[in-house]
Design a protein around this motif. Structure first.
Motif, PDB file in Angstrom:
ATOM      1  N   GLY A   3      36.682  38.771  42.872  1.00 52.89           N
ATOM      2  CA  GLY A   3      37.550  39.680  42.132  1.00 52.89           C
ATOM      3  C   GLY A   3      37.324  39.597  40.631  1.00 52.89           C
TER       4      GLY A   3
ATOM      5  N   GLN B 151      44.141  41.924  44.948  1.00 49.31           N
ATOM      6  CA  GLN B 151      45.064  41.310  45.912  1.00 49.31           C
ATOM      7  C   GLN B 151      45.817  42.344  46.750  1.00 49.31           C
ATOM      8  OE1 GLN B 151      48.810  38.160  45.785  1.00 49.31           O
ATOM      9  NE2 GLN B 151      47.170  37.915  44.335  1.00 49.31           N
TER      10      GLN B 151
ATOM     11  N   HIS C 207      44.077  38.583  36.058  1.00 44.32           N
ATOM     12  CA  HIS C 207      42.847  39.294  36.380  1.00 44.32           C
ATOM     13  C   HIS C 207      41.669  38.364  36.643  1.00 44.32           C
ATOM     14  CE1 HIS C 207      44.665  43.172  35.655  1.00 44.32           C
ATOM     15  NE2 HIS C 207      45.096  42.769  34.475  1.00 44.32           N
ATOM     16  N   GLY C 208      41.878  37.045  36.561  1.00 43.22           N
ATOM     17  CA  GLY C 208      40.787  36.116  36.849  1.00 43.22           C
ATOM     18  C   GLY C 208      40.644  35.076  35.755  1.00 43.22           C
TER      19      GLY C 208
ATOM     20  N   ASP D  61      43.512  46.907  38.982  1.00 46.90           N
ATOM     21  CA  ASP D  61      43.064  45.692  39.666  1.00 46.90           C
ATOM     22  C   ASP D  61      43.790  45.640  41.007  1.00 46.90           C
ATOM     23  OD1 ASP D  61      42.795  43.131  40.685  1.00 46.90           O
ATOM     24  OD2 ASP D  61      42.875  42.149  38.730  1.00 46.90           O
TER      25      ASP D  61
ATOM     26  N   GLU E  75      47.651  45.753  37.381  1.00 47.78           N
ATOM     27  CA  GLU E  75      47.784  45.555  38.827  1.00 47.78           C
ATOM     28  C   GLU E  75      48.997  46.364  39.281  1.00 47.78           C
ATOM     29  OE1 GLU E  75      47.961  40.992  39.359  1.00 47.78           O
ATOM     30  OE2 GLU E  75      48.022  41.503  37.247  1.00 47.78           O
TER      31      GLU E  75
HETATM   32  C1  LIG Z   1      42.697  36.725  43.001  1.00 45.96           C
HETATM   33  C2  LIG Z   1      42.768  37.752  41.954  1.00 45.96           C
HETATM   34  C3  LIG Z   1      41.732  37.919  41.020  1.00 45.96           C
HETATM   35  C4  LIG Z   1      40.551  36.977  40.946  1.00 45.96           C
HETATM   36  O1  LIG Z   1      39.763  37.081  42.094  1.00 45.96           O
HETATM   37  P1  LIG Z   1      38.705  35.922  42.429  1.00 45.96           P
HETATM   38  O2  LIG Z   1      38.067  36.405  43.701  1.00 45.96           O
HETATM   39  O3  LIG Z   1      39.475  34.659  42.560  1.00 45.96           O
HETATM   40  O4  LIG Z   1      37.737  35.873  41.324  1.00 45.96           O
HETATM   41  C5  LIG Z   1      41.828  38.968  40.117  1.00 45.96           C
HETATM   42  N1  LIG Z   1      42.881  39.789  40.126  1.00 45.96           N
HETATM   43  C6  LIG Z   1      43.892  39.663  41.006  1.00 45.96           C
HETATM   44  C7  LIG Z   1      45.028  40.642  40.977  1.00 45.96           C
HETATM   45  C8  LIG Z   1      43.884  38.629  41.942  1.00 45.96           C
HETATM   46  O5  LIG Z   1      44.902  38.483  42.791  1.00 45.96           O
END
Ligand SMILES: *Cc1c(COP(=O)(O)O)cnc(C)c1O
Length: 388
Positions: A96, A218, A130-131, A215, A182
């Motif tokens: 993500g 999730q 966002h990471g 985003d 998100e």
């Molecule tokens: C988990 C998540 C990320 C990061 O994803 P990874 O696969 O851990 O890199 C980014 N944005 C949101 C909304 C998330 O829930």
């Protein structure tokens, strides 16, 4: 315990060796009900027969090729994601975070192509996640994730979710390349943005020429009942990022771009050695095929409704529950006290969940969870709440 690992996680002591569907088994034979699914990842649960069959077959053929050569599956995965999302073109990543990094580069490149040198900033929301890479952590609001890693990307600002007036003021400066949000903030305690705010953000981005990035890492991929969670508000972004469940547990993310921006990149602009290989694409195809033709989306809606009904009963019985959040198989139970204690009690009784934003128990079961398992999970919750 663990040695020779950098100190980033503090995992529970149990060692999990396998499972089936929404159940997990430890080394010493204890069975847990998995209402976390590896943090929204294991959509098909564990040991899904078709996934095992197809991935076993693929292991005997080719795992990896690089993006310099074609294989039979990437095109099919991209076509299905375009169809399901209503967007146009896909870039494959391994996570993500990387999908969001790609979206940042798209925002930069769109401004660059327009020769719009005044636009250098990025706007995100308070409470966002966002990471953890330098770009995506720059867009992440949580202070403790940011502070030790300064300097971050310059020109990032945050606006409170729901504050349409402030959003309008900021976007009207026309100095932001993109707005990242998100539609449902998972790490912020499954906090759904008001639909009128999502629609206002869409209108303001269009009006001011700002790229709108959702985003959906999730909340996307059908977890909340629609393929993109913002579909429920009737809003399409310019770019959506997906990851967690998309390849049923294998590491895959993707950045999905609308028709208007589908020609943003040219060869050399962006890349990934590992991403989009035949093995992960084969996993994604199983997931996407079950979503389109295997009744998986319908199952999410049905089990999600059962879960919500069960949680609503609990809310009636236990005043300590102050709020129910989320939709489909992404739900949160907010408590006035004792969330940490409750999560531990649930685990001791064999139910895996987790806690986010301090006071919210987050529930993210695999899409293949059964009605019986939902009922069992709710009954474990009832037992644990009674002991709180
Ligand atoms: C988990 C998540 C990320 C990061 O994803 P990874 O696969 O851990 O890199 C980014 N944005 C949101 C909304 C998330 O829930």
């Amino acid at each position: 315990m663990t040695t020779h690992l950098l100190n980033t996680y503090a995992p529970a002591p149990d060692v999990f060796v396998g499972g089936s569907g929404a159940e997990l088994r430890t080394q010493d034979g204890r069975i847990y009900l998995d209402f976390l699914a590896g943090i929204a990842v294991s959509a098909l649960g564990h040991n899904h027969p078709r996934l095992v069959r197809e991935l076993t077959d693929q292991l005997g053929q080719a795992i990896h090729l690089s993006n310099l050569y074609r294989h039979p599956y990437a095109q099919d995965v991209a076509t299905r994601i375009a169809r399901l999302s209503g967007l146009e073109a896909v870039f494959f990543t391994n996570s993500g975070t990387e999908a969001n990094e790609c979206a940042i580069k798209i925002a930069r490149k769109v401004a660059y192509k327009k020769g719009d040198t005044k636009r250098t900033g990025l706007l995100a929301l308070e409470g966002s996640f966002h990471g953890r890479s330098m770009g995506s952590v720059s867009l992440t609001h949580t202070e403790k994730y940011r502070k030790p890693f300064a300097p971050l990307l310059p020109g990032v600002e945050f606006v409170a979710p729901g504050d349409t007036a402030r959003l309008e003021t900021l976007l009207s400066t026309r100095t932001f390349q993109a707005l990242f949000l998100e539609p449902i903030q998972g790490e912020q305690g499954v906090k759904e943005l008001p639909h009128d705010f999502l629609r206002a953000a869409r209108e303001l981005c269009t009006k001011t020429g700002t790229l709108l990035v959702h985003d959906e890492v999730q909340a996307g991929c059908g977890r909340t009942g629609t393929f993109l969670s913002a579909d429920a508000a009737g809003v399409k972004p310019d770019v959506a990022t997906l990851a967690k469940p998309i390849a049923a547990g294998l590491p895959m993310g993707c950045t999905v771009v609308s028709k208007e921006f589908a020609d943003v990149f040219e060869p050399g602009d962006h890349g990934s050695t590992f991403a989009g290989g035949p093995f992960v694409c084969r996993g994604a195809l199983v997931f996407l095929d079950l979503m389109e033709h295997g009744g998986l989306q319908e199952a999410v809606l049905a089990r999600g409704a059962e879960l919500r009904a069960g949680l609503a009963d609990l809310k009636g019985e236990f005043p300590v529950i102050t709020e129910l959040r989320g939709r489909g198989l992404m739900q949160g139970v907010r408590l006035s006290r004792g969330a940490e204690d409750l999560q531990k009690k649930l685990y001791a009784k064999g139910l895996i969940t987790n806690r986010t934003a301090g006071d919210v128990i987050r529930i993210l079961p695999p899409y293949v969870v059964t009605s019986e398992q939902i009922a069992r999970g709710v009954s474990i919750l009832r037992e644990a709440l009674a002991e709180l």
